[in-house]
Design a protein around this motif. Structure first.
Motif, PDB file in Angstrom:
ATOM      1  N   GLN A 105       0.813  -1.217   0.000  1.00  0.00           N
ATOM      2  CA  GLN A 105       0.000   0.000   0.000  1.00  0.00           C
ATOM      3  C   GLN A 105       0.846   1.267   0.000  1.00  0.00           C
ATOM      4  N   TYR A 106       2.090   1.174   0.472  1.00  0.00           N
ATOM      5  CA  TYR A 106       2.958   2.356   0.511  1.00  0.00           C
ATOM      6  C   TYR A 106       4.244   2.117  -0.278  1.00  0.00           C
ATOM      7  N   TYR A 107       4.876   0.977  -0.027  1.00  0.00           N
ATOM      8  CA  TYR A 107       6.182   0.695  -0.612  1.00  0.00           C
ATOM      9  C   TYR A 107       6.081   0.486  -2.118  1.00  0.00           C
ATOM     10  N   ASN A 108       7.044   1.025  -2.850  1.00  0.00           N
ATOM     11  CA  ASN A 108       7.269   0.661  -4.255  1.00  0.00           C
ATOM     12  C   ASN A 108       8.713   1.057  -4.571  1.00  0.00           C
ATOM     13  N   THR A 109       9.181   0.736  -5.767  1.00  0.00           N
ATOM     14  CA  THR A 109      10.607   0.967  -6.043  1.00  0.00           C
ATOM     15  C   THR A 109      10.945   2.463  -6.048  1.00  0.00           C
ATOM     16  N   GLY A 110      10.015   3.288  -6.498  1.00  0.00           N
ATOM     17  CA  GLY A 110      10.258   4.733  -6.505  1.00  0.00           C
ATOM     18  C   GLY A 110      10.373   5.283  -5.097  1.00  0.00           C
ATOM     19  N   ILE A 111       9.461   4.849  -4.217  1.00  0.00           N
ATOM     20  CA  ILE A 111       9.482   5.296  -2.815  1.00  0.00           C
ATOM     21  C   ILE A 111      10.760   4.808  -2.125  1.00  0.00           C
ATOM     22  N   HIS A 112      11.182   3.608  -2.454  1.00  0.00           N
ATOM     23  CA  HIS A 112      12.416   3.067  -1.869  1.00  0.00           C
ATOM     24  C   HIS A 112      13.575   4.035  -2.125  1.00  0.00           C
ATOM     25  N   LYS A 113      13.716   4.439  -3.377  1.00  0.00           N
ATOM     26  CA  LYS A 113      14.851   5.311  -3.725  1.00  0.00           C
ATOM     27  C   LYS A 113      14.651   6.724  -3.194  1.00  0.00           C
ATOM     28  N   ALA A 114      13.427   7.222  -3.333  1.00  0.00           N
ATOM     29  CA  ALA A 114      13.149   8.609  -2.924  1.00  0.00           C
ATOM     30  C   ALA A 114      13.320   8.796  -1.419  1.00  0.00           C
ATOM     31  N   ALA A 115      13.060   7.745  -0.659  1.00  0.00           N
ATOM     32  CA  ALA A 115      13.129   7.852   0.806  1.00  0.00           C
ATOM     33  C   ALA A 115      14.525   8.244   1.284  1.00  0.00           C
ATOM     34  N   PHE A 116      15.542   7.943   0.469  1.00  0.00           N
ATOM     35  CA  PHE A 116      16.923   8.263   0.870  1.00  0.00           C
ATOM     36  C   PHE A 116      17.342   9.672   0.449  1.00  0.00           C
ATOM     37  N   MET A 117      16.470  10.389  -0.256  1.00  0.00           N
ATOM     38  CA  MET A 117      16.743  11.781  -0.628  1.00  0.00           C
ATOM     39  C   MET A 117      16.222  12.660   0.506  1.00  0.00           C
ATOM     40  N   LEU A 118      17.117  13.393   1.121  1.00  0.00           N
ATOM     41  CA  LEU A 118      16.751  14.073   2.361  1.00  0.00           C
ATOM     42  C   LEU A 118      16.572  15.573   2.177  1.00  0.00           C
ATOM     43  N   PRO A 119      15.723  16.170   2.996  1.00  0.00           N
ATOM     44  CA  PRO A 119      15.668  17.629   3.022  1.00  0.00           C
ATOM     45  C   PRO A 119      17.013  18.200   3.475  1.00  0.00           C
ATOM     46  N   THR A 120      17.318  19.389   3.012  1.00  0.00           N
ATOM     47  CA  THR A 120      18.642  19.970   3.271  1.00  0.00           C
ATOM     48  C   THR A 120      18.956  20.081   4.762  1.00  0.00           C
ATOM     49  N   PHE A 121      17.971  20.490   5.563  1.00  0.00           N
ATOM     50  CA  PHE A 121      18.273  20.688   6.994  1.00  0.00           C
ATOM     51  C   PHE A 121      18.679  19.375   7.658  1.00  0.00           C
ATOM     52  N   GLU A 122      18.090  18.270   7.206  1.00  0.00           N
ATOM     53  CA  GLU A 122      18.410  16.965   7.797  1.00  0.00           C
ATOM     54  C   GLU A 122      19.798  16.513   7.337  1.00  0.00           C
ATOM     55  N   LYS A 123      20.070  16.730   6.057  1.00  0.00           N
ATOM     56  CA  LYS A 123      21.384  16.388   5.510  1.00  0.00           C
ATOM     57  C   LYS A 123      22.493  17.148   6.218  1.00  0.00           C
ATOM     58  N   LYS A 124      22.233  18.434   6.442  1.00  0.00           N
ATOM     59  CA  LYS A 124      23.246  19.274   7.108  1.00  0.00           C
ATOM     60  C   LYS A 124      23.470  18.793   8.526  1.00  0.00           C
ATOM     61  N   ASN A 125      22.389  18.471   9.212  1.00  0.00           N
ATOM     62  CA  ASN A 125      22.497  18.036  10.612  1.00  0.00           C
ATOM     63  C   ASN A 125      23.335  16.770  10.725  1.00  0.00           C
ATOM     64  N   LEU A 126      23.228  15.889   9.697  1.00  0.00           N
ATOM     65  CA  LEU A 126      23.876  14.580   9.786  1.00  0.00           C
ATOM     66  C   LEU A 126      25.135  14.496   8.919  1.00  0.00           C
ATOM     67  N   ALA A 127      25.593  15.664   8.466  1.00  0.00           N
ATOM     68  CA  ALA A 127      26.752  15.688   7.564  1.00  0.00           C
ATOM     69  C   ALA A 127      27.936  14.940   8.167  1.00  0.00           C
ATOM     70  N   GLY A 128      28.564  14.097   7.355  1.00  0.00           N
ATOM     71  CA  GLY A 128      29.730  13.350   7.810  1.00  0.00           C
ATOM     72  C   GLY A 128      29.369  12.031   8.475  1.00  0.00           C
ATOM     73  N   LEU A 129      28.085  11.861   8.797  1.00  0.00           N
ATOM     74  CA  LEU A 129      27.676  10.643   9.491  1.00  0.00           C
ATOM     75  C   LEU A 129      26.873   9.696   8.612  1.00  0.00           C
ATOM     76  N   ILE A 130      26.480  10.157   7.443  1.00  0.00           N
ATOM     77  CA  ILE A 130      25.652   9.333   6.552  1.00  0.00           C
ATOM     78  C   ILE A 130      26.215   9.382   5.121  1.00  0.00           C
ATOM     79  N   GLN A 131      25.875   8.355   4.360  1.00  0.00           N
ATOM     80  CA  GLN A 131      26.311   8.333   2.957  1.00  0.00           C
ATOM     81  C   GLN A 131      25.149   8.539   1.985  1.00  0.00           C
ATOM     82  N   ASN A 132      24.058   9.095   2.451  1.00  0.00           N
ATOM     83  CA  ASN A 132      22.938   9.385   1.528  1.00  0.00           C
ATOM     84  C   ASN A 132      23.434  10.257   0.398  1.00  0.00           C
ATOM     85  N   PRO A 133      22.870  10.069  -0.818  1.00  0.00           N
ATOM     86  CA  PRO A 133      23.316  10.905  -1.949  1.00  0.00           C
ATOM     87  C   PRO A 133      22.982  12.392  -1.729  1.00  0.00           C
TER      88      PRO A 133
END
Ligand code: AG3
Length: 287
Positions: free
Chosen positions: A259-287
């Motif tokens: 009902q929620y999961y699909n291949t597009g959602i799988h990939k999109a889920a790893f694309m983060l908003p900028t504030f979250e990416k900045k907060n976790l910079a250096g600790l994650i390998q998200n694109p």
């Protein structure tokens, strides 16, 4: 007017989420927390631990799809899966839909959560009443990973917020033991809190994971029931990458319907908003 019962999950920042309650179905205090199941007007039946919303029938599929199918479709051949927590049964239910899974061990600390959900939320907890591949243990997950000699392909930490019984599930000792009982190609996915409200917890979780594992990621989903709607899971491994090692064709071949999961959602889920990416910079390998 007097029958107008509402419950509210209050958030420390001075914000709350309110639900109209039609009926209180279960309300007990365990040695760990209060456990309530209520029938709401708009969200179906709802489980609350210590007044915090854990599951509603209306949207539990979002959380359970994302905590389960993301790692199970990244790992090429998951056979032995461990769930820590997840007393409502929704995570085990989704794990056991994968025919390649030979065994799912679930370790829930609070038997009352399972009891309440088996009686009142069969939508998630039916599976707990008996499944030939499910090994349900009522016990301490922290101790379990410390003591077990078994190796798991996937470990899913389906916990509450890091207060009360779940607090140790966010610390370094726990993840040291998780690492020890993961098979070589193993993946650990954990409930990762709110990017908006819990940036500090996310940062400390990712520090712990980053110290223990070679690859660390965070991925988001949005639901109806947790404060702010946007919520996350962490993903860590010593090899598998949730995007580069994701063979999309396996999702269709599985024949499973979501009902929620699909291949597009799988990939999109790893694309983060900028504030979250900045907060976790250096600790994650998200694109
Ligand atoms: N696990 C709880 C997620 C965090 C909810 N937090 C909150 N409402 N403040 C849900 C268990 C689902 N199997």
């Amino acid at each position: 007017m007097y029958s107008d019962l509402w419950i509210e999950e209050k958030h420390e920042v001075g914000y709350g989420m309110r639900y109209k309650v039609e009926n209180v179905l279960y309300s007990k205090k365990s040695e760990f927390q209060t456990v309530d199941v209520v029938e709401t007007k708009g969200h179906g039946r709802m489980l609350l631990n210590d007044g915090l919303v854990m599951v509603t029938e209306r949207d539990e599929f979002v959380y359970h799809d994302m905590i389960t199918h993301v790692p199970l479709f990244v790992h090429p051949n998951p056979k032995n899966v461990l769930v820590i927590g997840g007393g409502d049964g929704g995570t085990a239910r989704e794990v056991l839909r994968h025919p390649g899974v030979e065994k799912c061990t679930m370790v829930e600390i609070d038997g009352l959560v399972c009891e309440a959900c088996m009686e009142f939320i069969p939508q998630t907890a039916e599976v707990l009443k008996g499944h030939d591949k499910l090994n349900l243990i009522i016990g301490d997950g922290v101790k379990f990973v410390e003591e077990t000699t078994e190796k798991f392909d996937i470990i899913i930490v389906d916990s509450t917020d890091p207060i009360g019984p779940a607090a140790p599930l966010f610390g370094p000792e726990f993840y040291g033991n998780v690492k020890k009982c993961l098979a070589d190609n193993g993946i650990v996915v954990s409930q990762g809190e709110s990017p908006f409200f819990n940036g500090d917890i996310q940062k400390s979780m990712l520090k712990v994971l980053n110290d223990a594992f070679e690859k660390t990621f965070i991925y988001n989903f949005s639901n109806l029931s947790y404060p702010g709607g946007l919520w996350s899971f962490t993903f860590a491994s010593n090899g598998l990458d949730p995007l580069k090692d994701f063979d999309e064709s396996r999702v269709e071949k599985s024949g499973l319907d979501f009902q929620y999961y699909n291949t597009g959602i799988h990939k999109a889920a790893f694309m983060l908003p900028t504030f979250e990416k900045k907060n976790l910079a250096g600790l994650i390998q998200n694109p």
